[in-house]
Scaffold this active site. Structure first.
Site, mmCIF file in Angstrom:
data_model
loop_
_atom_site.group_PDB
_atom_site.id
_atom_site.type_symbol
_atom_site.label_atom_id
_atom_site.label_comp_id
_atom_site.label_asym_id
_atom_site.label_seq_id
_atom_site.Cartn_x
_atom_site.Cartn_y
_atom_site.Cartn_z
ATOM 1 N N LYS A 200 1.188 -0.636 -0.114
ATOM 2 C CA LYS A 200 -0.332 0.208 -0.100
ATOM 3 C C LYS A 200 0.894 1.017 -0.034
ATOM 4 O O LYS A 200 1.996 1.217 0.191
ATOM 5 C CB LYS A 200 -0.555 0.466 1.145
ATOM 6 C CG LYS A 200 -1.898 1.324 1.044
ATOM 7 C CD LYS A 200 -3.160 0.036 0.126
ATOM 8 C CE LYS A 200 -4.535 1.003 0.501
ATOM 9 N NZ LYS A 200 -5.733 0.425 -0.401
ATOM 10 N N ASP B 155 -7.202 4.189 -5.022
ATOM 11 C CA ASP B 155 -7.532 4.282 -3.509
ATOM 12 C C ASP B 155 -8.702 5.950 -2.935
ATOM 13 O O ASP B 155 -8.687 6.083 -3.962
ATOM 14 C CB ASP B 155 -6.807 3.888 -2.586
ATOM 15 C CG ASP B 155 -7.335 3.710 -1.140
ATOM 16 O OD1 ASP B 155 -7.611 2.176 -0.969
ATOM 17 O OD2 ASP B 155 -7.323 4.150 0.119
HETATM 18 P P1 NDP Z 1 -12.534 8.238 -2.910
HETATM 19 O O1 NDP Z 1 -11.512 8.623 -2.738
HETATM 20 O O2 NDP Z 1 -13.361 7.869 -4.777
HETATM 21 O O3 NDP Z 1 -13.866 8.396 -1.811
HETATM 22 C C1 NDP Z 1 -13.990 7.972 -0.117
HETATM 23 C C2 NDP Z 1 -14.972 8.694 0.021
HETATM 24 O O4 NDP Z 1 -15.443 8.418 1.540
HETATM 25 C C3 NDP Z 1 -15.506 9.978 0.010
HETATM 26 O O5 NDP Z 1 -16.769 10.269 -0.109
HETATM 27 C C4 NDP Z 1 -14.640 10.460 1.083
HETATM 28 O O6 NDP Z 1 -15.899 11.488 1.226
HETATM 29 C C5 NDP Z 1 -15.512 9.318 2.118
HETATM 30 N N1 NDP Z 1 -14.348 9.562 3.388
HETATM 31 C C6 NDP Z 1 -12.768 9.592 2.991
HETATM 32 N N2 NDP Z 1 -12.148 9.907 4.321
HETATM 33 C C7 NDP Z 1 -13.000 10.266 4.744
HETATM 34 C C8 NDP Z 1 -13.520 10.754 6.818
HETATM 35 N N3 NDP Z 1 -11.780 10.929 7.002
HETATM 36 N N4 NDP Z 1 -14.383 10.346 6.751
HETATM 37 C C9 NDP Z 1 -15.611 10.607 6.552
HETATM 38 N N5 NDP Z 1 -15.449 10.412 4.558
HETATM 39 C C10 NDP Z 1 -14.522 10.248 4.561
HETATM 40 O O7 NDP Z 1 -12.507 6.762 -2.108
HETATM 41 P P2 NDP Z 1 -12.811 5.212 -2.361
HETATM 42 O O8 NDP Z 1 -14.207 4.970 -2.808
HETATM 43 O O9 NDP Z 1 -11.847 4.484 -3.965
HETATM 44 O O10 NDP Z 1 -12.338 4.004 -1.249
HETATM 45 C C11 NDP Z 1 -13.358 4.453 0.360
HETATM 46 C C12 NDP Z 1 -13.085 3.048 0.820
HETATM 47 O O11 NDP Z 1 -12.767 2.177 0.012
HETATM 48 C C13 NDP Z 1 -11.339 3.166 1.456
HETATM 49 O O12 NDP Z 1 -11.405 2.388 3.136
HETATM 50 C C14 NDP Z 1 -10.790 2.404 0.711
HETATM 51 O O13 NDP Z 1 -9.523 1.852 1.154
HETATM 52 C C15 NDP Z 1 -11.600 1.047 0.395
HETATM 53 N N6 NDP Z 1 -10.914 0.271 -1.103
HETATM 54 C C16 NDP Z 1 -10.843 1.114 -2.025
HETATM 55 C C17 NDP Z 1 -11.039 0.198 -3.767
HETATM 56 C C18 NDP Z 1 -10.987 0.974 -4.789
HETATM 57 O O14 NDP Z 1 -11.336 0.164 -5.615
HETATM 58 N N7 NDP Z 1 -11.049 2.002 -4.896
HETATM 59 C C19 NDP Z 1 -10.968 -1.164 -3.197
HETATM 60 C C20 NDP Z 1 -10.881 -1.792 -1.566
HETATM 61 C C21 NDP Z 1 -10.798 -0.859 -0.915
HETATM 62 P P3 NDP Z 1 -14.706 13.578 0.925
HETATM 63 O O15 NDP Z 1 -14.796 14.080 -0.156
HETATM 64 O O16 NDP Z 1 -15.378 14.636 1.704
HETATM 65 O O17 NDP Z 1 -13.332 12.860 1.591
#
Ligand code: NDP
Length: 453
Positions: free
Chosen positions: A130, A170
């Protein structure tokens, strides 16, 4: 006389905390896995003799580096970047890159640790890694993001490669950022290889990679419900986040006949009693990915919906199924109790470690079907693995083939969890335990084969 190889569980956990001071997320992730596998390895001498538990909780290496870039105002900015190469026993390191101000070495070590077991669970030959930086892409211009990505890659390129370490996206890293990083890698090395996944379709990307994590989390949920003789049709879903994982989970819930009531971002959540249907999901995708807007803007467009601000999370909304898809530790003990009180029957973690350890205990005690992220969100890395295969073979599979492979992989993960997570009497399935043991066993057995390295 030799000192006993058998480590006491509490001493092991205390040792992890002592060796990794100030890294609570990493200690939390190791503790969760160690508790589950401890019983499993109790009578298996080689795991003790070769100190597999100690070795698996120590990353192969942690690379930390300075990332300098110039903002649009001509100011020089300094960030810190990392790549954690956790374990490559069953394949090249593989795992995403996160750009978010909350990124620390502890967060990336926890994610790389989890990724190792997740990747093993997919059945594909991928090790765990990561990376990321404490860079906040929010409010930055596209040129600033490009300059940052290029500077980040100026160091990272030395440490990655198609057979060495293959990063993906991510939080804060989507198709745009992968494009900038791949472009810089190509420029520095003069090589076009599958060194990153999540690429654009024009330059080696795979169909359905973008959708795969969210879709996979819902497929897994569906498998768990099916195992209990239930279905998704007509169920109400509460989802957090509004990024890649959350929007595609919402899309698949809709396709399988469920109703999505909420989505969120770090500022709060939207509740739409009429359901966040596919056209509304499309609006959010455009809002977040193209306009770089906030989820609160949804209620200006869809009048029946409410926005709850101040960083509120959606877990108080009554639902049948919950999918935390935003970030780590976003669903705590109290919130888990509220979900249980309101009748939740299943939880599928789209994000990594979104439920606190105490929260998972609440679900387990209430016999709520609970899928940990390392099983439920493995669809993304699985399709990344398929992207690697396509790049190596210089082929590209069709969408239907990939959809079938994704479903097949998620069903395979579900079966592996059942193998080690089924409780006596055949009732409640402990998916956390099942995923931890199945993932651990594959990596640990490979480590044993290599001897002491
Ligand atoms: P994105 O950046 O596309 O979206 C993240 C979302 O989560 C946004 O809506 C963001 O809001 C919100 N968010 C982030 N940090 C916080 C926080 N501290 N408190 C509240 N809301 C928060 O990321 P992904 O959708 O790609 O990833 C989301 C999760 O899924 C993570 O845990 C990631 O590790 C996991 N994941 C992702 C994969 C992928 O293929 N993308 C694969 C496997 C796991 P805001 O816009 O306000 O920041």
């Amino acid at each position: 006389m030799a000192v006993s190889d058998h480590v006491d569980l509490n001493a092991f956990i205390e040792g992890v905390k002592k060796r990794n001071p100030g890294q609570p997320e990493f200690a939390q992730a190791v503790t969760e896995v160690a508790v589950d596998i401890y019983d499993f390895i109790a009578d298996k001498e080689p795991y003790h003799k070769y100190q597999i538990l100690r070795r698996i909780a120590e990353p192969d290496r942690v690379i930390s580096f300075r990332v300098c870039w110039e903002d649009d105002g001509g100011n020089i900015r300094v960030q810190r970047g990392w790549r954690v190469q956790n374990n490559n026993s069953i394949g090249p390191y593989k795992g995403g890159i996160r750009f978010h101000p909350s990124v620390t070495e502890s967060v990336l070590k926890f994610l790389a640790f989890e990724q190792t077991f997740k990747n093993a669970l997919t059945g594909l030959p991928m090790g765990g890694g990561k990376g990321g930086a404490n860079f906040n892409p929010k409010g930055k211009s596209a040129n600033e993001v490009m300059r940052f990505c290029q500077s980040f890659m100026n160091e990272l390129y030395r440490h990655i490669g198609a057979d060495v370490d293959v990063p993906a996206g991510d939080i804060g890293v989507g198709g745009r950022e992968i494009g900038y990083m791949f472009g810089q890698y190509k420029r520095l090395t003069n090589e076009f290889t599958g060194v990153l996944t999540g690429k654009g379709l024009e330059f080696g990307g795979s169909l359905i990679r973008t959708e795969a994590t969210g879709y996979g989390a819902v497929y897994f949920l569906h498998e768990m419900l099916k195992h209990q003789g239930k279905d998704l049709v007509g169920l109400n879903a509460v989802i957090s986040g509004s990024g890649n994982v959350a929007t595609h989970a919402a899309e698949k819930i809709n396709q399988l006949g469920g109703k999505v009531l909420t989505l969120s971002d770090s500022e709060g959540y939207i509740y739409d009693p009429d359901g966040i249907t596919q056209d509304k999901v499309n609006f959010i995708k455009e809002l977040k990915n193209v306009k770089r807007g906030r989820i609160s803007e949804y209620v200006k467009e869809f009048k029946g919906a409410q926005f709850h601000g101040g960083g509120a999370r959606p877990w108080s909304v009554p639902c049948d199924v919950a999918l935390p898809c935003a970030t780590q530790n976003e669903l705590n003990e109290e919130e888990a109790k509220t979900l249980v009180k309101n009748g939740v029957i299943a939880v599928s973690e789209g994000a990594n470690m979104p439920t606190t350890l105490e929260g998972t205990h609440v679900f387990k005690a209430a016999k709520v079907i609970f899928a940990p992220g390392k099983a439920a969100n493995a669809g993304g890395v699985a399709v990344s693995g398929l992207e690697m295969s396509q790049n190596s073979a210089r082929i590209s599979w069709k969408e239907e083939e990939l959809q079938r492979m994704l479903l097949d992989i998620m069903q395979g993960i579900h079966s592996r969890c059942l193998e080690y997570g089924s409780t006596a009497g055949g009732g409640y399935v402990d998916y956390v335990k099942g995923a931890n043991i199945a993932g651990f066993k594959k990596v640990a057995d490979a480590m044993l084969a290599y001897g002491v390295v």
